[in-house]
Design a protein around this motif. Sequence first.
Motif, PDB file in Angstrom:
ATOM      1  N   VAL A   1       0.883  -1.172   0.000  1.00  0.00           N
ATOM      2  CA  VAL A   1       0.000   0.000   0.000  1.00  0.00           C
ATOM      3  C   VAL A   1       0.912   1.211   0.000  1.00  0.00           C
ATOM      4  CG1 VAL A   1      -1.767   1.284   1.257  1.00  0.00           C
ATOM      5  CG2 VAL A   1      -1.815  -1.224   1.244  1.00  0.00           C
ATOM      6  N   SER A   2       0.752   2.078  -0.976  1.00  0.00           N
ATOM      7  CA  SER A   2       1.689   3.187  -1.140  1.00  0.00           C
ATOM      8  C   SER A   2       0.961   4.475  -1.484  1.00  0.00           C
ATOM      9  CB  SER A   2       2.699   2.864  -2.246  1.00  0.00           C
ATOM     10  OG  SER A   2       2.024   2.733  -3.489  1.00  0.00           O
ATOM     11  N   SER A   3       1.676   5.576  -1.281  1.00  0.00           N
ATOM     12  CA  SER A   3       1.114   6.889  -1.609  1.00  0.00           C
ATOM     13  C   SER A   3       1.336   7.246  -3.069  1.00  0.00           C
ATOM     14  CB  SER A   3       1.756   7.967  -0.726  1.00  0.00           C
ATOM     15  OG  SER A   3       1.671   7.621   0.638  1.00  0.00           O
ATOM     16  N   PHE A   4       2.209   6.503  -3.732  1.00  0.00           N
ATOM     17  CA  PHE A   4       2.552   6.778  -5.126  1.00  0.00           C
ATOM     18  C   PHE A   4       2.279   5.537  -5.971  1.00  0.00           C
ATOM     19  CE2 PHE A   4       5.141   9.505  -2.454  1.00  0.00           C
ATOM     20  CZ  PHE A   4       4.986  10.753  -3.052  1.00  0.00           C
ATOM     21  N   PRO A   5       2.047   5.709  -7.267  1.00  0.00           N
ATOM     22  CA  PRO A   5       1.799   4.542  -8.127  1.00  0.00           C
ATOM     23  C   PRO A   5       3.048   3.672  -8.243  1.00  0.00           C
ATOM     24  CG  PRO A   5       2.004   6.555  -9.441  1.00  0.00           C
ATOM     25  CD  PRO A   5       1.968   6.980  -8.011  1.00  0.00           C
ATOM     26  N   ILE A   6       2.895   2.395  -7.952  1.00  0.00           N
ATOM     27  CA  ILE A   6       4.012   1.452  -8.033  1.00  0.00           C
ATOM     28  C   ILE A   6       3.552   0.224  -8.809  1.00  0.00           C
ATOM     29  CG2 ILE A   6       5.453  -0.145  -6.690  1.00  0.00           C
ATOM     30  CD1 ILE A   6       5.658   2.000  -4.551  1.00  0.00           C
ATOM     31  N   GLU A   7       4.339  -0.152  -9.792  1.00  0.00           N
ATOM     32  CA  GLU A   7       4.017  -1.322 -10.608  1.00  0.00           C
ATOM     33  C   GLU A   7       4.358  -2.583  -9.818  1.00  0.00           C
ATOM     34  OE1 GLU A   7       2.295  -3.155 -13.693  1.00  0.00           O
ATOM     35  OE2 GLU A   7       2.504  -0.970 -13.488  1.00  0.00           O
ATOM     36  N   PRO A   8       3.367  -3.444  -9.564  1.00  0.00           N
ATOM     37  CA  PRO A   8       3.646  -4.646  -8.770  1.00  0.00           C
ATOM     38  C   PRO A   8       4.397  -5.705  -9.575  1.00  0.00           C
ATOM     39  CG  PRO A   8       1.355  -4.612  -9.463  1.00  0.00           C
ATOM     40  CD  PRO A   8       1.944  -3.310  -9.910  1.00  0.00           C
ATOM     41  N   TRP A   9       5.118  -6.544  -8.874  1.00  0.00           N
ATOM     42  CA  TRP A   9       5.789  -7.672  -9.505  1.00  0.00           C
ATOM     43  C   TRP A   9       4.742  -8.698  -9.947  1.00  0.00           C
ATOM     44  CZ3 TRP A   9      10.871  -9.342  -6.559  1.00  0.00           C
ATOM     45  CH2 TRP A   9      11.726  -8.238  -6.475  1.00  0.00           C
ATOM     46  N   ALA A  10       5.176  -9.653 -10.740  1.00  0.00           N
ATOM     47  CA  ALA A  10       4.280 -10.716 -11.199  1.00  0.00           C
ATOM     48  C   ALA A  10       3.719 -11.479 -10.004  1.00  0.00           C
ATOM     49  CB  ALA A  10       5.036 -11.673 -12.122  1.00  0.00           C
ATOM     50  N   GLY A  11       2.414 -11.732 -10.046  1.00  0.00           N
ATOM     51  CA  GLY A  11       1.763 -12.466  -8.970  1.00  0.00           C
ATOM     52  C   GLY A  11       1.489 -11.634  -7.732  1.00  0.00           C
ATOM     53  N   ARG A  12       1.727 -10.332  -7.812  1.00  0.00           N
ATOM     54  CA  ARG A  12       1.552  -9.451  -6.647  1.00  0.00           C
ATOM     55  C   ARG A  12       0.579  -8.321  -7.009  1.00  0.00           C
ATOM     56  NH1 ARG A  12       6.617 -10.665  -4.249  1.00  0.00           N
ATOM     57  NH2 ARG A  12       7.258 -12.629  -5.227  1.00  0.00           N
ATOM     58  N   PHE A  13       0.331  -7.440  -6.037  1.00  0.00           N
ATOM     59  CA  PHE A  13      -0.531  -6.292  -6.311  1.00  0.00           C
ATOM     60  C   PHE A  13      -0.044  -5.083  -5.523  1.00  0.00           C
ATOM     61  CE2 PHE A  13      -2.581  -8.276  -2.598  1.00  0.00           C
ATOM     62  CZ  PHE A  13      -2.796  -7.183  -1.765  1.00  0.00           C
ATOM     63  N   SER A  14      -0.515  -3.924  -5.934  1.00  0.00           N
ATOM     64  CA  SER A  14      -0.250  -2.692  -5.186  1.00  0.00           C
ATOM     65  C   SER A  14      -1.551  -1.903  -5.078  1.00  0.00           C
ATOM     66  CB  SER A  14       0.832  -1.845  -5.869  1.00  0.00           C
ATOM     67  OG  SER A  14       0.376  -1.361  -7.119  1.00  0.00           O
ATOM     68  N   ILE A  15      -1.671  -1.156  -3.993  1.00  0.00           N
ATOM     69  CA  ILE A  15      -2.835  -0.292  -3.775  1.00  0.00           C
ATOM     70  C   ILE A  15      -2.314   1.120  -3.543  1.00  0.00           C
ATOM     71  CG2 ILE A  15      -4.842   0.199  -2.330  1.00  0.00           C
ATOM     72  CD1 ILE A  15      -4.848  -2.765  -1.514  1.00  0.00           C
ATOM     73  N   GLN A  16      -2.752   2.051  -4.374  1.00  0.00           N
ATOM     74  CA  GLN A  16      -2.344   3.444  -4.204  1.00  0.00           C
ATOM     75  C   GLN A  16      -3.406   4.195  -3.418  1.00  0.00           C
ATOM     76  OE1 GLN A  16      -1.665   5.645  -7.814  1.00  0.00           O
ATOM     77  NE2 GLN A  16      -1.139   7.540  -6.720  1.00  0.00           N
ATOM     78  N   VAL A  17      -2.966   4.916  -2.392  1.00  0.00           N
ATOM     79  CA  VAL A  17      -3.854   5.705  -1.534  1.00  0.00           C
ATOM     80  C   VAL A  17      -3.259   7.102  -1.388  1.00  0.00           C
ATOM     81  CG1 VAL A  17      -4.718   3.701  -0.237  1.00  0.00           C
ATOM     82  CG2 VAL A  17      -2.656   4.890   0.538  1.00  0.00           C
ATOM     83  N   PRO A  18      -4.041   8.076  -0.910  1.00  0.00           N
ATOM     84  CA  PRO A  18      -3.487   9.429  -0.742  1.00  0.00           C
ATOM     85  C   PRO A  18      -2.290   9.482   0.203  1.00  0.00           C
ATOM     86  CG  PRO A  18      -5.874   9.506  -0.698  1.00  0.00           C
ATOM     87  CD  PRO A  18      -5.496   8.059  -0.695  1.00  0.00           C
ATOM     88  N   HIS A  19      -2.323   8.708   1.306  1.00  0.00           N
ATOM     89  CA  HIS A  19      -1.207   8.693   2.252  1.00  0.00           C
ATOM     90  C   HIS A  19      -1.193   7.333   2.943  1.00  0.00           C
ATOM     91  CE1 HIS A  19       1.494   9.563   5.543  1.00  0.00           C
ATOM     92  NE2 HIS A  19       1.726  10.779   5.066  1.00  0.00           N
ATOM     93  N   ALA A  20      -0.118   6.584   2.744  1.00  0.00           N
ATOM     94  CA  ALA A  20      -0.064   5.218   3.264  1.00  0.00           C
ATOM     95  C   ALA A  20      -0.108   5.182   4.791  1.00  0.00           C
ATOM     96  CB  ALA A  20       1.196   4.520   2.756  1.00  0.00           C
ATOM     97  N   GLY A  21       0.508   6.173   5.450  1.00  0.00           N
ATOM     98  CA  GLY A  21       0.473   6.208   6.915  1.00  0.00           C
ATOM     99  C   GLY A  21      -0.934   6.401   7.440  1.00  0.00           C
ATOM    100  N   ALA A  22      -1.673   7.321   6.818  1.00  0.00           N
ATOM    101  CA  ALA A  22      -3.064   7.547   7.221  1.00  0.00           C
ATOM    102  C   ALA A  22      -3.924   6.333   6.890  1.00  0.00           C
ATOM    103  CB  ALA A  22      -3.613   8.791   6.529  1.00  0.00           C
ATOM    104  N   ALA A  23      -3.579   5.636   5.807  1.00  0.00           N
ATOM    105  CA  ALA A  23      -4.355   4.462   5.401  1.00  0.00           C
ATOM    106  C   ALA A  23      -4.295   3.368   6.458  1.00  0.00           C
ATOM    107  CB  ALA A  23      -3.833   3.936   4.067  1.00  0.00           C
ATOM    108  N   LEU A  24      -3.157   3.254   7.132  1.00  0.00           N
ATOM    109  CA  LEU A  24      -3.047   2.247   8.189  1.00  0.00           C
ATOM    110  C   LEU A  24      -4.014   2.552   9.326  1.00  0.00           C
ATOM    111  CD1 LEU A  24      -1.607  -0.293   9.122  1.00  0.00           C
ATOM    112  CD2 LEU A  24       0.222   1.134  10.058  1.00  0.00           C
ATOM    113  N   TRP A  25      -4.164   3.838   9.665  1.00  0.00           N
ATOM    114  CA  TRP A  25      -5.133   4.229  10.687  1.00  0.00           C
ATOM    115  C   TRP A  25      -6.565   3.983  10.203  1.00  0.00           C
ATOM    116  CZ3 TRP A  25      -4.581   5.055  15.663  1.00  0.00           C
ATOM    117  CH2 TRP A  25      -3.320   5.397  16.156  1.00  0.00           C
ATOM    118  N   GLU A  26      -6.809   4.196   8.909  1.00  0.00           N
ATOM    119  CA  GLU A  26      -8.144   3.941   8.364  1.00  0.00           C
ATOM    120  C   GLU A  26      -8.495   2.461   8.483  1.00  0.00           C
ATOM    121  OE1 GLU A  26      -8.318   5.406   4.379  1.00  0.00           O
ATOM    122  OE2 GLU A  26      -7.664   7.422   4.949  1.00  0.00           O
TER     123      GLU A  26
END
Length: 306
Positions: free
Chosen positions: A76-101
Amino acid sequence: MQLTAGELTEILSGQLRLGEMPPLAGDLELIQRICVPHYTVEPGDVVFLGRGLQPTSESERLQAHEAFAHGALGIVSSFPIEPWAGRFSIQVPHAGAALWELAAWNRQQLCGKTIVIIGNALPAQMVHQAIKGLGLSAELYECHHPVETTVPLALAKTDPQKTVVLSWNCHECESNMQLISLCRCDSVLLHTPNQESEKKLTHDDILTLAQQTNVVISLPQSTTHVFDSTLRANVTTAGPSNHFDVYPSAVNEQPNGIRMLVGSQPFHLRNQQLTSVDDAVAAIAILRSLGFDLQQISSSWDKASQ
């Protein structure tokens, strides 16, 4: 907690990216564990990146590749990141705040209580033992530095059926009531009997907590009297004299433990439960704020020590 990649994305209001070769179950891929970069990443983990208030795309990219290299299922990241094969990424406004959410969302699912104990770790251990002794499921988490990460991480990982006891005993982090209020806790124990904590405790700090939160203050007498308990309900004080709501008297050390009165009721701390009287009284006060009486508390500690 068993969430899928798609469900986590929805909770965080994020954008899901699947690897060029997606996970076998796609957005239905099950998440095994939530963690952050400074923890040991294990296969199947989802890692929340971007520690700090101003994460950079480069720092998150490096963290992401390191996490994927250690077997992380997703990030889970604040910036767009291309995931590796077999993986995923989630872009959010702020990863630190997302953990609290995520922590707040999981807290809403909890059937048990959430208890935060600030200061000495012994009352937290005693509260945890008592709850387990009463036959209830409970988890004890030691919230280390940085608490901005370890507190929501503990809440995010908690089984919704269990009561969670958070021991906030980090000397490097101040007892931030705004962060504690995000825990939506049922009870908070302030048990840090020293001059530094006395200076930091203010009316505004305590009033930050939700009105339904029970507050137990176990601090030096001068501090307790500074706080005007008429400003909010659900405030209990605990201390060494009858100036406090919960206090010991007639303390008598015996070969098999300590006998004392808590208020006007007899209480026996047996040797296997032995701790300081102050710690015991603080633990008793927080347990009483949760609705347990002295007999239940005593018998629960007896069961836990068997």
